[in-house]
Scaffold this active site. Structure first.
Site, short mmCIF file in Angstrom:
data_model
loop_
_atom_site.label_atom_id
_atom_site.label_comp_id
_atom_site.label_asym_id
_atom_site.label_seq_id
_atom_site.Cartn_x
_atom_site.Cartn_y
_atom_site.Cartn_z
N ASN A 183 15.25 4.41 -0.92
CA ASN A 183 16.30 3.41 -0.97
C ASN A 183 15.67 2.03 -1.09
OD1 ASN A 183 18.69 1.95 -0.57
ND2 ASN A 183 18.43 1.97 1.66
N ARG A 239 6.16 -10.51 11.15
CA ARG A 239 4.84 -10.24 10.61
C ARG A 239 4.30 -11.36 9.72
NH1 ARG A 239 5.42 -4.49 8.07
NH2 ARG A 239 7.65 -4.81 8.48
C1 UD1 Z 1 16.01 -1.22 4.88
C2 UD1 Z 1 16.82 0.06 4.64
C3 UD1 Z 1 15.89 1.13 4.08
C4 UD1 Z 1 15.23 0.64 2.81
C5 UD1 Z 1 14.51 -0.70 3.08
C6 UD1 Z 1 14.02 -1.28 1.80
C7 UD1 Z 1 18.56 0.06 6.34
C8 UD1 Z 1 19.00 0.62 7.64
N1 UD1 Z 1 17.38 0.47 5.89
O1 UD1 Z 1 15.06 -0.93 5.90
O2 UD1 Z 1 16.64 2.30 3.78
O3 UD1 Z 1 14.32 1.59 2.35
O4 UD1 Z 1 15.41 -1.66 3.67
O5 UD1 Z 1 13.24 -2.41 2.07
O6 UD1 Z 1 19.28 -0.71 5.74
N2 UD1 Z 1 18.54 -8.08 7.97
C9 UD1 Z 1 19.54 -8.90 8.41
N3 UD1 Z 1 20.19 -8.59 9.56
C10 UD1 Z 1 19.87 -7.51 10.29
C11 UD1 Z 1 18.84 -6.67 9.85
C12 UD1 Z 1 18.19 -6.97 8.68
O7 UD1 Z 1 19.86 -9.90 7.78
O8 UD1 Z 1 20.51 -7.31 11.33
C13 UD1 Z 1 17.83 -8.39 6.74
C14 UD1 Z 1 16.37 -8.67 6.98
O9 UD1 Z 1 16.15 -10.07 7.12
C15 UD1 Z 1 15.71 -8.14 5.73
C16 UD1 Z 1 16.66 -7.03 5.26
O10 UD1 Z 1 17.89 -7.26 5.91
O11 UD1 Z 1 15.70 -9.13 4.73
C17 UD1 Z 1 16.13 -5.65 5.51
O12 UD1 Z 1 16.00 -5.44 6.89
P1 UD1 Z 1 14.84 -4.60 7.50
O13 UD1 Z 1 15.00 -4.58 8.96
O14 UD1 Z 1 13.55 -5.05 6.96
O15 UD1 Z 1 15.19 -3.17 6.93
P2 UD1 Z 1 14.19 -2.00 6.70
O16 UD1 Z 1 13.83 -1.39 8.00
O17 UD1 Z 1 13.10 -2.48 5.84
#
Ligand code: UD1
Ligand code: CA
Length: 453
Positions: A167, A15
């Protein structure tokens, strides 16, 4: 107690619509991920792990100066998957704190609060109550008010969606249990991802203490997914910086119109007018006053100096009680002694200007060593460049340089010398000499102007 800190930064950040990794976008002049790394580095005895994937080369290159274990997650399959890849590097004892590269304003204070509560049988979560919890994982509590699980937005029931405690993603888990929890994760959910948040329910079932901590403000846990959120967080940060400056004794004519993209140190009774931008490390002495629309980067400004509107100062040192601008440009290597004056439309570069010397109007002074009490007339230019090399101009104390003088470097003007206006100086001028280097004027009597044919 030993601490592992995992910073997640593998996500795609689609995004942002950017060719740069999301976590390299800046808040307050510093890449978000560097802010998180800096805060994490302040935690005592911490091992840092940085999970990268999408545009991971960019990220690792930008963070080379941090001592961190780089972990690759090339096809990100969720936050739980990310932690699994770090699992082999985690210690057997102590706890693991999970942070996010796109949640840049988390404070060391809040993290310390979490760490202070940790034990081998405690899981500490950072949660927050939001008026609008949309998009976040909801904190589900049992009848006794204890945390039972986190349910992601996409997996939540209507009743769960109404929960306002969410969270933040930041959590601290005991290593003694974490490995087993991570191994037990499945991707059987709406997004087909391994959710780190699923460990909460496992912990709850095993009777692990789950405690929650709240951040001191919402900005600490605000994540950036698009440029609108990035801009909002930037404003939030600038507001915090402005408030801190005012607490330290600086007057800001409008705290909403100040941008600090680095570190600004202010003495007492500093006054900063609107729309000033500070970059790198800037130090302002007591009673410095800065007019509107100024740009200062990596500079030190001495006590009582006045910088008038629309001035630019870059990589320079300015003494006490100087007077600069309006519309002055001090380029790298400029050094002003006390009480020097640099007026409008004056550019300086690698120039040392002595005490009380004045360059008041429309001049270029580059590669110059100038003594004290020199007066430089309007339109004076140091011709420092021959097309290949730069040369030095030396001007001793008490020299008077008439307007529209060209000083062709290398050249020396000795103490007390005077240069007539309009001179092109190519040879050394001795002590107390008058140099006159322009065509003589001749006047013709009764001159008849041409008439129209
Ligand atoms: C996550 C949480 C959610 C919380 C939210 C807060 C989980 C399953 N959910 O959701 O409970 O309310 O954050 O913002 O954890 N990332 C990686 N590798 C991955 C996936 C993500 O490095 O495989 C990193 C992303 O770059 C990002 C962060 O982790 O910086 C969060 O990932 P994102 O997919 O945005 O999680 P949310 O769906 O926002
Ligand atoms: Ca997110």
């Amino acid at each position: 107690m030993s601490l592992d800190i995992v910073i997640l930064a593998a996500g795609k950040g689609s995004r942002m619509k950017s060719s740069y990794s999301k976590v390299l976008h800046k808040v307050g002049g510093t890449a978000m991920v560097r802010r998180v790394l800096t805060t994490a580095s302040r935690m005592p005895e911490a091992n840092l792990h940085l999970v990268v994937g999408h545009q991971g080369e960019q990220v690792s290159e930008h963070c080379q100066d941090f001592s961190v274990n780089l972990v690759w997650q090339n096809d990100p399959q969720g936050t739980g998957d990310a932690l699994r890849r770090v699992a082999p590097s985690l210690q057997n004892t102590g706890s693991t704190l999970t942070l996010y590269g796109d949640v840049p304003l988390i404070s060391a204070n809040t993290l310390e609060k979490m760490v202070s509560l940790s034990s081998p049988n405690t899981l500490v979560m950072l949660t927050i109550n939001l008026a609008d919890p949309t998009g976040y994982g909801r904190i589900v509590r049992n009848g006794q008010g204890q945390v039972a699980a986190i349910v992601e937005q996409k997996d939540a029931s209507v009743e769960e969606l109404a929960i306002q405690e969410v969270n933040t993603g930041i959590l601290l888990a005991p290593n003694a249990h974490l490995q087993a929890w991570l191994a037990a994760l499945t991707n059987d959910n709406a997004q087909g991802e391994y959710y780190l948040t699923d460990i909460i329910a496992m912990a709850a079932q095993q009777g692990i203490d789950i405690v929650t901590v709240q951040p001191s403000n919402e900005a600490e846990v605000a994540g950036v997914n698009d440029r609108i959120q990035l801009a909002a967080l930037e404003r939030e940060w600038q507001q915090q910086v402005a408030s801190e400056l005012m607490r330290q004794g600086a007057t800001l004519l409008d705290p909403a119109r100040l941008d600090v993209r680095g570190e600004l140190q202010t003495g007492q009774d500093v006054v900063i007018d609107v729309n000033c931008v500070f970059e790198g490390k800037v130090v302002l002495g007591d009673r410095v006053e800065i007019g509107p629309n100024c740009y200062l980067k990596d500079c030190v400004i001495g006590e009582g100096t006045l910088i008038k509107s629309h001035s630019m100062i870059d990589d320079s040192q300015v003494g006490d009680a100087c007077d600069i601008g309006p519309f002055a440009r001090l380029r790298p290597g400029t050094k002003l002694a006390n009480k020097a004056k640099i007026g409008n439309f004056v550019e300086t570069k690698k120039a040392h200007i002595g005490e009380g010397s004045k360059v008041n109007h429309l001049s270029y002074v580059g590669d110059t060593q100038m003594g004290a009490n020199v007066n430089v007339g309007a339109g004076t230019i140091t011709c420092n460049y021959d097309g290949v090399n730069k040369h030095l101009t030396q001007v001793a104390d008490n020299v008077f340089i008439g307007s529209n003088t060209s000083l062709v470097a290398p050249v020396e003007v000795a103490e007390g010398a005077t240069i007539a206006a309009g001179s092109t100086i190519t040879k050394a001028v001795g002590e107390k000499q008058l140099a006159f280097a322009r065509a003589r004027q001749s006047n013709k009597d009764n001159w008849l102007r041409p008439t129209k044919k």
